[in-house]
Design a protein around this motif. Structure first.
Motif, PDB file in Angstrom:
ATOM      1  N   LYS A  85      36.225  25.656  30.844  1.00  0.00           N
ATOM      2  CA  LYS A  85      37.610  25.786  31.310  1.00  0.00           C
ATOM      3  C   LYS A  85      38.590  25.171  30.323  1.00  0.00           C
ATOM      4  CE  LYS A  85      36.706  26.545  36.133  1.00  0.00           C
ATOM      5  NZ  LYS A  85      36.783  26.079  37.507  1.00  0.00           N
ATOM      6  N   ALA A  88      39.441  27.901  27.875  1.00  0.00           N
ATOM      7  CA  ALA A  88      40.138  29.069  28.417  1.00  0.00           C
ATOM      8  C   ALA A  88      41.533  29.269  27.823  1.00  0.00           C
ATOM      9  CB  ALA A  88      40.190  28.996  29.942  1.00  0.00           C
ATOM     10  N   LYS A  92      42.727  32.636  25.731  1.00  0.00           N
ATOM     11  CA  LYS A  92      43.889  33.416  26.144  1.00  0.00           C
ATOM     12  C   LYS A  92      44.912  33.509  25.007  1.00  0.00           C
ATOM     13  CE  LYS A  92      46.920  34.050  30.063  1.00  0.00           C
ATOM     14  NZ  LYS A  92      47.220  33.590  31.417  1.00  0.00           N
ATOM     15  N   SER A 113      30.088  36.333  33.820  1.00  0.00           N
ATOM     16  CA  SER A 113      30.108  35.726  35.165  1.00  0.00           C
ATOM     17  C   SER A 113      29.824  34.233  35.188  1.00  0.00           C
ATOM     18  CB  SER A 113      29.068  36.429  36.040  1.00  0.00           C
ATOM     19  OG  SER A 113      27.770  36.152  35.526  1.00  0.00           O
ATOM     20  N   LEU A 123      34.073  28.461  33.089  1.00  0.00           N
ATOM     21  CA  LEU A 123      34.800  29.630  33.591  1.00  0.00           C
ATOM     22  C   LEU A 123      33.791  30.639  34.125  1.00  0.00           C
ATOM     23  CD1 LEU A 123      37.827  30.404  33.554  1.00  0.00           C
ATOM     24  CD2 LEU A 123      37.353  31.695  31.484  1.00  0.00           C
ATOM     25  N   GLN A 124      33.980  31.122  35.317  1.00  0.00           N
ATOM     26  CA  GLN A 124      33.048  32.058  35.938  1.00  0.00           C
ATOM     27  C   GLN A 124      33.422  33.499  35.600  1.00  0.00           C
ATOM     28  OE1 GLN A 124      30.182  30.845  37.638  1.00  0.00           O
ATOM     29  NE2 GLN A 124      31.024  29.104  36.518  1.00  0.00           N
ATOM     30  N   GLY A 125      33.457  33.776  34.312  1.00  0.00           N
ATOM     31  CA  GLY A 125      33.803  35.108  33.813  1.00  0.00           C
ATOM     32  C   GLY A 125      35.157  35.072  33.142  1.00  0.00           C
ATOM     33  N   ASP A 127      37.125  37.403  32.802  1.00  0.00           N
ATOM     34  CA  ASP A 127      38.108  38.261  33.475  1.00  0.00           C
ATOM     35  C   ASP A 127      39.003  37.463  34.416  1.00  0.00           C
ATOM     36  OD1 ASP A 127      36.141  37.773  35.341  1.00  0.00           O
ATOM     37  OD2 ASP A 127      35.758  39.881  35.784  1.00  0.00           O
ATOM     38  N   GLU A 128      38.780  36.166  34.522  1.00  0.00           N
ATOM     39  CA  GLU A 128      39.691  35.302  35.270  1.00  0.00           C
ATOM     40  C   GLU A 128      40.955  35.013  34.475  1.00  0.00           C
ATOM     41  OE1 GLU A 128      37.849  31.723  36.627  1.00  0.00           O
ATOM     42  OE2 GLU A 128      36.356  32.768  37.828  1.00  0.00           O
ATOM     43  N   ILE A 129      40.883  35.157  33.129  1.00  0.00           N
ATOM     44  CA  ILE A 129      42.047  34.813  32.304  1.00  0.00           C
ATOM     45  C   ILE A 129      42.559  35.960  31.437  1.00  0.00           C
ATOM     46  CG2 ILE A 129      41.600  32.334  32.243  1.00  0.00           C
ATOM     47  CD1 ILE A 129      40.392  32.842  29.399  1.00  0.00           C
ATOM     48  N   SER A 176      49.593  40.361  35.894  1.00  0.00           N
ATOM     49  CA  SER A 176      48.690  39.683  36.843  1.00  0.00           C
ATOM     50  C   SER A 176      47.901  38.574  36.167  1.00  0.00           C
ATOM     51  CB  SER A 176      47.750  40.690  37.502  1.00  0.00           C
ATOM     52  OG  SER A 176      46.794  41.171  36.580  1.00  0.00           O
ATOM     53  N   TYR A 177      47.746  38.645  34.835  1.00  0.00           N
ATOM     54  CA  TYR A 177      47.085  37.602  34.063  1.00  0.00           C
ATOM     55  C   TYR A 177      48.079  36.622  33.447  1.00  0.00           C
ATOM     56  CZ  TYR A 177      42.611  40.006  34.331  1.00  0.00           C
ATOM     57  OH  TYR A 177      41.438  40.575  34.766  1.00  0.00           O
TER      58      TYR A 177
END
Length: 180
Positions: A85, A88, A92, A113, A123-125, A127-129, A176-177
């Motif tokens: 994390k 992350a 990004k 994932s 980070l659990q994937g 695609d969260e960020i 949305s991100y």
């Protein structure tokens, strides 16, 4: 839409001394065979990517001869491995520094994932960020899997409309991100 293979012209109208097709198909064909990947490797999936770049698998034969280690000169972000994390925001930032159009591959279970690391610090994937276009499964995936994921990105790039990036849906996805 017709299935465009390497070396074959896109669907169009042929005549004596001329060939006509859509600009989107020509741009898509050119882009799909001239991708510049930025490898963002943090763990064992990076080693598999190195094998993919070697002589045995020869990743460059698919049109990605030049891996770029500068986000401003890359259009394909290949995230390979565990993303903590704390890492992350860096990932990004690398994504936002890339020029449009840009695509993302999540290589391996950790990037897709979180893998076996179901902890507070991982980070659990990704695609969260950031938005992800193709997921490559495996822990770590074999070079053939990475090549297959790259081929899926090539198909996506070939068939993508040049207007997609300006569509309200795409802008809403980025918003949305938290990306503008």
């Amino acid at each position: 839409m017709s299935d465009i293979k390497m070396g074959n012209a896109p669907a169009g109208v042929e005549g004596s001394g001329f060939f006509a097709t859509t600009l989107d198909q020509v741009i898509g064909l050119a882009r799909s065979h001239s991708l510049w990947p930025l490898p963002f490797a943090t763990s064992c999936c990076g080693i598999e990517f190195m094998a993919t770049m070697g002589a045995h698998y020869d990743f460059s034969r698919f049109g990605s001869e030049r891996p770029s280690f500068s986000p401003r000169q890359a259009d394909l972000l290949m995230v390979m491995g565990t993303i903590a994390k704390k890492m992350a925001p860096v990932l990004k930032q690398v994504y936002t520094q890339m020029a449009e159009p840009r695509w993302v591959i999540a290589v391996g279970a950790c990037a897709s994932s979180g893998g076996i690391f179901d902890t507070y610090s991982v980070l659990q994937g990704i695609d969260e960020i950031i938005p992800v276009d193709v997921y490559v499964p495996g822990c770590p995936p074999r070079p053939e899997g990475i090549i297959d994921g790259f081929n899926k990105i090539q198909e996506l790039v070939k068939n993508e409309s040049s207007r997609r990036r300006n569509s309200p849906e795409y802008k809403q996805l980025l918003e949305s991100y938290g990306i503008q």
